[in-house]
Structure formats: C-alpha cells, structure tokens
Design a protein around this motif. Structure first.
Motif, PDB file in Angstrom:
ATOM      1  N   GLU A 204       0.824  -1.208   0.000  1.00 22.66           N
ATOM      2  CA  GLU A 204       0.000   0.000   0.000  1.00 22.66           C
ATOM      3  C   GLU A 204       0.862   1.264   0.000  1.00 22.66           C
ATOM      4  O   GLU A 204       0.554   2.237  -0.677  1.00 22.66           O
ATOM      5  CB  GLU A 204      -0.925   0.023   1.214  1.00 22.66           C
ATOM      6  N   TRP A 205       1.944   1.253   0.787  1.00 23.26           N
ATOM      7  CA  TRP A 205       2.827   2.417   0.878  1.00 23.26           C
ATOM      8  C   TRP A 205       3.350   2.798  -0.505  1.00 23.26           C
ATOM      9  O   TRP A 205       3.287   3.949  -0.919  1.00 23.26           O
ATOM     10  CB  TRP A 205       3.992   2.130   1.821  1.00 23.26           C
ATOM     11  N   TYR A 206       3.879   1.823  -1.224  1.00 26.05           N
ATOM     12  CA  TYR A 206       4.465   2.121  -2.525  1.00 26.05           C
ATOM     13  C   TYR A 206       3.407   2.399  -3.591  1.00 26.05           C
ATOM     14  O   TYR A 206       3.681   3.134  -4.545  1.00 26.05           O
ATOM     15  CB  TYR A 206       5.437   1.017  -2.945  1.00 26.05           C
ATOM     16  N   LEU A 207       2.208   1.889  -3.441  1.00 29.62           N
ATOM     17  CA  LEU A 207       1.123   2.244  -4.359  1.00 29.62           C
ATOM     18  C   LEU A 207       0.630   3.661  -4.090  1.00 29.62           C
ATOM     19  O   LEU A 207       0.388   4.427  -5.021  1.00 29.62           O
ATOM     20  CB  LEU A 207      -0.043   1.264  -4.224  1.00 29.62           C
ATOM     21  N   LEU A 208       0.497   4.031  -2.801  1.00 31.70           N
ATOM     22  CA  LEU A 208       0.001   5.358  -2.448  1.00 31.70           C
ATOM     23  C   LEU A 208       1.000   6.465  -2.748  1.00 31.70           C
ATOM     24  O   LEU A 208       0.621   7.575  -3.097  1.00 31.70           O
ATOM     25  CB  LEU A 208      -0.395   5.408  -0.968  1.00 31.70           C
ATOM     26  N   THR A 209       2.278   6.165  -2.585  1.00 34.31           N
ATOM     27  CA  THR A 209       3.283   7.198  -2.850  1.00 34.31           C
ATOM     28  C   THR A 209       3.605   7.294  -4.335  1.00 34.31           C
ATOM     29  O   THR A 209       4.416   8.109  -4.735  1.00 34.31           O
ATOM     30  CB  THR A 209       4.575   6.952  -2.049  1.00 34.31           C
ATOM     31  N   GLU A 210       2.987   6.452  -5.133  1.00 29.70           N
ATOM     32  CA  GLU A 210       3.063   6.466  -6.593  1.00 29.70           C
ATOM     33  C   GLU A 210       4.464   6.261  -7.145  1.00 29.70           C
ATOM     34  O   GLU A 210       4.675   6.367  -8.341  1.00 29.70           O
ATOM     35  CB  GLU A 210       2.456   7.762  -7.149  1.00 29.70           C
TER      36      GLU A 210
END
Length: 148
Positions: A122-128
C-alpha cells in the motif's frame, strides 16, 4: 508508550545494505545516509500503531535533534520515508501534534488489522513511486533480491 519489543525495526539492515551497494549511487555514497538512518531509528522506536507515530512538534524536535525552525526542512528530507500530517490536513490529529506515517519497510508494529507486507504494498502504491522511490534504497531491485 509502546512496547519496543513488538516493533520490527529494519533500519539497520537497510542501512548496512545501502552502504554495501553505495556504488549504485553516482557519488559512491549510501542512498540511506547515516543522518537518515539515525532519524529513522529514532522515529521507528516511537511507533504507536502499525507504522504511525503521533507526537508533538517540540518532542519531535528533541527526538530528531533539530531546532524547531528546521523541523519542516528535516521532514522534507525524509519525505520519501515519512508522511507527515497535521491537524490542518486531518481533523483526527490533535492540535499541536504531528501524525507521522513511517515507511513500513523500515519500521512496523504488528497489528490485527493488516500485515506488514500489505502495508508495504500500500505504501508504494500510495506514494506512486515517482521521484520519492528513486531516493528510497529499499525500493531498489538489488536490495529486494537479498536473502532475509
């Protein structure tokens, strides 16, 4: 106060690997610097729930060993590792406090809500994964293939 035994702190491992693979950086310096390492270890030790730290500005300045007028600049330098939220952005954050979301790859306190692996994804998806991920050694493929 959190039980520090429950917190998973991988800052040392990531920093060690960053030093080992410093040749990947043009300046031959670790991507996860000693200063970032020191600040991230201090923040990870304060995790309350999963990857969240709720702390007052004055206390955060003491923990990070920075002057209050340099706090925002310091947090900007960690922006690829920490997301800072204030009461102005989120009404759930008490006035005068900061909510810091630490990259779960660096520090995590186990919970029943989600796993660390889910949180990292989720972290790497949200931070794009734009410019920020290029600064994050954990995101480098060479680190990802290291045996645990």
């Amino acid at each position: 106060m959190t039980d520090k035994q429950d917190i998973i702190n991988d800052c040392f491992e990531i920093h060690t690997q960053s030093i080992y693979y410093r040749y990947l950086n043009k300046r031959n310096t670790p991507m996860f610097t000693q200063r970032q390492f020191r600040m991230m270890v201090a923040l990870v030790e304060l995790i309350d729930h999963e990857n969240v730290v709720l702390i007052g500005r004055k206390a955060l300045c003491q923990v990070l060993q920075v002057r209050p007028n340099n706090l925002n600049r310091t947090l900007d330098r960690l922006s690829h590792l920490v997301i800072a939220t204030t009461s102005m952005n989120d009404k759930n954050v008490p006035r005068g406090c900061l909510k810091l979301e630490v990259n779960p790859a660096y520090g995590w306190k186990p919970s029943e809500d989600k796993t660390r692996e889910q949180a990292i994804r989720e972290w790497y998806l949200l931070t794009e994964c734009g410019e920020a991920c290029s600064k994050d050694f954990y995101f480098k493929a060479v680190y990802q293939h290291q045996p645990s």
